[in-house]
Design an enzyme around this catalytic site. Sequence first.
Site, PDB file in Angstrom:
ATOM      1  CE1 TYR A  13      -6.348  -7.057  -6.595  1.00  0.00           C
ATOM      2  CE2 TYR A  13      -6.683  -8.012  -4.537  1.00  0.00           C
ATOM      3  CZ  TYR A  13      -6.897  -6.798  -5.337  1.00  0.00           C
ATOM      4  OH  TYR A  13      -6.505  -6.014  -4.363  1.00  0.00           O
TER       5      TYR A  13
ATOM      6  CG  HIS B  13      -5.238   0.411  -3.754  1.00  0.00           C
ATOM      7  ND1 HIS B  13      -4.586   0.272  -2.418  1.00  0.00           N
ATOM      8  CD2 HIS B  13      -5.905  -0.356  -3.587  1.00  0.00           C
ATOM      9  CE1 HIS B  13      -5.029  -0.726  -1.724  1.00  0.00           C
ATOM     10  NE2 HIS B  13      -5.906  -0.985  -2.106  1.00  0.00           N
TER      11      HIS B  13
ATOM     12  NE  ARG C 257      -3.645  -2.417   2.353  1.00  0.00           N
ATOM     13  CZ  ARG C 257      -2.849  -3.316   3.413  1.00  0.00           C
ATOM     14  NH1 ARG C 257      -1.990  -3.287   4.108  1.00  0.00           N
ATOM     15  NH2 ARG C 257      -3.808  -4.452   3.766  1.00  0.00           N
TER      16      ARG C 257
ATOM     17  NE  ARG D 281      -3.316  -2.991  -1.689  1.00  0.00           N
ATOM     18  CZ  ARG D 281      -3.098  -4.917  -0.629  1.00  0.00           C
ATOM     19  NH1 ARG D 281      -0.787  -4.620  -0.714  1.00  0.00           N
ATOM     20  NH2 ARG D 281      -3.482  -5.202   0.562  1.00  0.00           N
TER      21      ARG D 281
ATOM     22  CG  HIS E 176      -6.167  -8.651   1.687  1.00  0.00           C
ATOM     23  ND1 HIS E 176      -6.558  -9.346   0.022  1.00  0.00           N
ATOM     24  CD2 HIS E 176      -5.856  -7.735   1.301  1.00  0.00           C
ATOM     25  CE1 HIS E 176      -6.484  -7.852  -0.504  1.00  0.00           C
ATOM     26  NE2 HIS E 176      -6.191  -6.956  -0.110  1.00  0.00           N
TER      27      HIS E 176
ATOM     28  CE  LYS F 259      -6.730  -0.931   5.051  1.00  0.00           C
ATOM     29  NZ  LYS F 259      -7.235  -0.973   4.082  1.00  0.00           N
TER      30      LYS F 259
END
Length: 272
Positions: A251, A216, A116, A219, A242, A140
């Site tokens: 995806y 992004h 990110r 990414r 994730h 995150k």
Amino acid sequence: MADLAAAGPAEVEAHLARLRSGDDDHPPLAVSSTARAASAVRGLHRFALREGLAGADPGRDVRPPTPPRRLPRALPVDAVLRLIDAAGPATATGDDAPRALRDRALLEFLYGTGARVSEAVGAVVDDLDLDAGAVLLRGKGGKARLVPVGGYAADAVRAWLTRGRPALLAAGRGTPALFVNARGGPLTRQGAWGVLRAAADRAGLPVDGPDAVSPHTLRHSYATHLLDGGADVRVVQELLGHASVTTTQVYTLVTVDRLREVYATAHPRALT
């Protein structure tokens, strides 16, 4: 308030259905607008129940419409390479060399690690182990993960560290940040966006509108190209950081669509 008190779940659902379908006086609402209207209706009925104006909350179990899943946009491989080349040459020299080397290293890093933009600008030099070809990314919720750094990204970062970063760093007070700005301080998210936008413009890629290239986008491209190359979705999940594989599985929809296109054009019995 008699009508409000008499309303039940069926009336709430019928109201939302009318909003979605529209009528002669009002055009149909988009899913997102209907969802906001549903939230307002539920708030009204909660208020009525709390104030004693109704004996039940008919909107409690009515779910707003779910917006269609927006597939992430990935660039073709050749477009990614064009974007990286537009950031700056790998053999940059002269006064503009430090920034050119940084810009190329940043885009190679974003695409080569799937980071990110916040993870890229938050990385420090000690997070890198170029000999091992790995970097520690802090994602995150403070979660950290170790991801590979590909050869092209490693070479670009190495060139930036040895021939570019010291020159920019001299303008500041010193920072451990991997990517620094022209004043010698840590590169910001906005600064990284500016680097990408300028490179996209030079590469002839969209910089405005729904298809505008963003950090992004790289990414998304990283994940899609890995899956196209045969990577397992759970491995890609770990690489992207994730928490749930369902986030990564979006995806796979992109790659299935691509397979469908190939099938439709290549198989003699694909068309009816």
